[in-house]
Scaffold this motif. Structure first.
Motif, PDB file in Angstrom:
ATOM      1  N   ILE A  29      34.243 -40.235  35.441  1.00  0.00           N
ATOM      2  CA  ILE A  29      32.821 -41.221  36.358  1.00  0.00           C
ATOM      3  C   ILE A  29      32.336 -40.688  36.739  1.00  0.00           C
ATOM      4  N   ASN A  30      32.703 -39.500  36.945  1.00  0.00           N
ATOM      5  CA  ASN A  30      31.535 -38.084  38.680  1.00  0.00           C
ATOM      6  C   ASN A  30      30.419 -37.725  37.428  1.00  0.00           C
ATOM      7  N   LYS A  31      31.151 -37.183  36.160  1.00  0.00           N
ATOM      8  CA  LYS A  31      30.213 -36.894  35.460  1.00  0.00           C
ATOM      9  C   LYS A  31      29.149 -37.914  34.521  1.00  0.00           C
ATOM     10  N   LEU A  32      29.611 -39.238  34.452  1.00  0.00           N
ATOM     11  CA  LEU A  32      28.948 -40.061  33.848  1.00  0.00           C
ATOM     12  C   LEU A  32      28.113 -40.549  34.487  1.00  0.00           C
ATOM     13  N   ARG A  33      27.818 -40.526  36.021  1.00  0.00           N
ATOM     14  CA  ARG A  33      27.667 -40.817  36.699  1.00  0.00           C
ATOM     15  C   ARG A  33      26.181 -40.184  37.460  1.00  0.00           C
TER      16      ARG A  33
ATOM     17  N   LEU B  24      26.014 -47.955  34.081  1.00  0.00           N
ATOM     18  CA  LEU B  24      27.393 -46.606  34.976  1.00  0.00           C
ATOM     19  C   LEU B  24      28.603 -47.286  33.476  1.00  0.00           C
ATOM     20  N   LEU B  25      28.980 -49.136  34.357  1.00  0.00           N
ATOM     21  CA  LEU B  25      30.124 -49.177  33.039  1.00  0.00           C
ATOM     22  C   LEU B  25      29.915 -49.109  31.631  1.00  0.00           C
ATOM     23  N   GLU B  26      28.644 -49.429  31.305  1.00  0.00           N
ATOM     24  CA  GLU B  26      28.837 -49.013  29.795  1.00  0.00           C
ATOM     25  C   GLU B  26      28.354 -48.097  29.313  1.00  0.00           C
ATOM     26  N   LEU B  27      28.126 -47.171  30.569  1.00  0.00           N
ATOM     27  CA  LEU B  27      28.558 -45.768  29.684  1.00  0.00           C
ATOM     28  C   LEU B  27      29.571 -44.966  29.336  1.00  0.00           C
ATOM     29  N   ILE B  28      30.649 -46.230  30.704  1.00  0.00           N
ATOM     30  CA  ILE B  28      32.260 -45.608  30.458  1.00  0.00           C
ATOM     31  C   ILE B  28      32.644 -46.145  29.093  1.00  0.00           C
ATOM     32  N   HIS B  29      32.201 -47.004  28.874  1.00  0.00           N
ATOM     33  CA  HIS B  29      33.166 -48.275  27.992  1.00  0.00           C
ATOM     34  C   HIS B  29      32.083 -47.373  26.369  1.00  0.00           C
TER      35      HIS B  29
END
Ligand SMILES: Cc1ncc(COP(=O)(O)O)c(C=O)c1O
Length: 484
Positions: A470-474, A426-431
């Motif tokens: 965050i919600n979208k990526l989760r 998830l953090l990778e996607l956020i980055h």
């Protein structure tokens, strides 16, 4: 002689390039101003993080002249556009600050006038200004007026200075090192370990305290350990508490630790690099009770006062201790030495002689804006972390315990995929997305996403946007793992 003069004038003609005409200065200034205005006007839209690589060779120096317009483009593309956008309010990762504009103006002023800020003799105004800032800090933290201190480049150097004073006060020389004990928390910032190594204390005994459920030093166990060490003939000399740990923002029990330090005649150091200025907040005053008991204290204006990077501060009550390793004179400084006053030269309390005129970048904003907006901003951050945690919980995330200040952490309790793996991804996607930046840490062997709200540009709308991302990526990640 004629030949000599001719050559000097030839060189003068070439070097005059370094003193641009007023017309050229105005042109340069306009270009910089246009760029910085564009940068600030656009800051809510620009990414908070980019993993793009710096183009090889673009920043290298070949000694040729280039137009400022082209250099500004390179700066924007290769420096500002890469990595973490530390000026962005959506930088909620490592302890941010933002960097307020009036402080940048102060740096411009300080650089054009090139004030020297090492010795009172050379710059009585600059040094007096620095001392006034330190006096203001002493009053905030309840330090006596006759304490010494210095403005530093940041918390790491400020801690280094404080620990040097502790070492010198307790006369920890080579014959004592391996029996001397330092008490600290496993949450102590790593710059303390670095500083101990640098000042020759690599081989002291480090006693990492157990923590209570709020990640604060367990004071009962600390007390027991000190007594045990004394009984065993060791030499306890230093306790380090943190007012705002980097991982979770925890504030140690400053008063209780202060009492333990006093009873046992130990140097009491408090690292309040991140948390210190929250003492100004109406909501948090009592959590800092006992900070006035410290022998030395570090706090960073480039964190809690939102000053651009390059501003730390250290206060030390015992002047002899802080000057022992730092105060020197030399033949080439004899003119300065003749002007001895009761005013401490910054060079006497820090490893630096020539130093950036750091006072102005704090003084000017405090004078222009007054203190109120700074306090409001700190209060706002404390409420925003509360809001953020609640919003995260609403969308199914788990959050760490209620934080003392404005740092906390969260993770998604994935039931099917390994939790650590899910949150790392998830953090990778956020980055990758880059619109908001978080960092990560490990708490109780669990990978968690860490949020540090301290930028003066982080607002309610910033948090709403972060939650949306965050919600979208989760949801995307769950889909990718085929869990929905
Ligand atoms: C508690 C604490 N101490 C020290 C430091 C180091 O300060 P600096 O990065 O300004 O050197 C930090 C940085 O985040 C910190 O949070």
């Amino acid at each position: 002689m004629k030949k000599l003069i001719k050559r000097i004038l030839e060189l003068e003609n070439i070097s005059k390039e370094l003193e641009p005409s007023e017309a050229k200065r105005n042109k340069y200034f306009q270009q910089i101003q246009d760029y910085t205005n564009y940068f600030i006007n656009d800051i809510e839209e620009t990414k908070a993080y980019s993993d793009k690589k710096v183009k090889q060779g673009v920043l290298s120096i070949n000694g040729c002249k280039k137009p400022l317009s082209r250099l500004l483009q390179v700066y924007a593309d290769e420096v500002v556009d890469k990595g973490i956008n530390a000026a962005s309010g959506r930088h909620i990762g490592y302890v941010p600050g933002g960097g307020i504009y009036t402080s940048a103006l102060a740096d411009y002023l300080a650089d054009v006038t090139n004030e020297y800020a090492g010795l009172f003799y050379a710059s009585p105004g600059a040094v007096t200004m620095e001392n006034e800032i330190l006096n203001w800090m002493k009053s905030i933290f309840g330090f006596p007026e006759d304490s010494a201190g210095a403005l530093t480049s940041g918390g790491s150097i400020a801690n280094l200075i404080a620990l040097t004073a502790a070492r010198d006060h307790h006369k920890i020389k080579s014959n004592k090192i391996t029996k001397s004990v330092v008490y600290l928390s496993p949450q102590t910032h790593h710059c303390i370990n670095k500083a101990l190594k640098i000042i020759g204390l690599e081989d002291v005994i480090l006693r990492y305290s157990d923590l209570d459920k709020n990640s604060r030093i367990d004071t009962k166990k600390l007390n027991l350990q000190i007594n045990k060490d004394k009984t065993n003939g060791l030499n306890p000399f230093l306790i380090i508490a943190t007012a705002g740990t980097t991982d979770t923002g925890a504030v140690d029990s400053l008063m209780e630790i202060g009492k333990i330090a006093r009873v046992n005649n130990l140097w009491y150091h408090i690292d309040a690099a991140y948390g210190g200025f929250f003492i100004l907040s109406r909501q948090k005053k009592e959590i800092f009770n006992g900070i006035e008991m410290a022998d030395s204290l570090v706090t960073d204006p480039h964190k809690g006062l939102f000053i651009p990077y390059g501003s730390g501060a250290v206060l030390v009550k015992n002047k002899e201790a802080i000057t022992h390793s730092h105060q020197y004179t030399a033949n080439y400084l004899q003119d300065a030495a003749r002007n001895i006053t009761n005013i401490y030269d910054p060079a006497d309390v820090s490893p630096e002689l020539t130093r950036h005129f750091r006072a102005l970048r704090i003084w000017l904003p405090l004078q222009i804006h007054g203190l109120e907006p700074f306090i409001a901003c700190l209060d706002e951050k404390l409420l925003l972390i509360d809001y953020f945690r609640r919003k995260l919980q609403e969308i199914g995330f788990k959050t760490g315990p209620t934080p003392d200040l404005s740092i906390s952490y969260f993770w998604y309790p994935s039931k099917i995929v390994d939790e650590n793996m899910f949150n790392k991804k998830l953090l990778e996607l956020i980055h990758k997305d880059g619109n908001v930046f978080f960092s990560s840490t490990v708490i109780n062997n669990k990978f968690v996403i860490r949020m540090a709200i301290l930028s003066f540009r982080t607002k309610l709308r910033t948090i709403d946007k972060a939650i949306e991302i965050i919600n979208k990526l989760r949801l995307k990640l769950e889909k990718d793992f085929d869990l929905v």
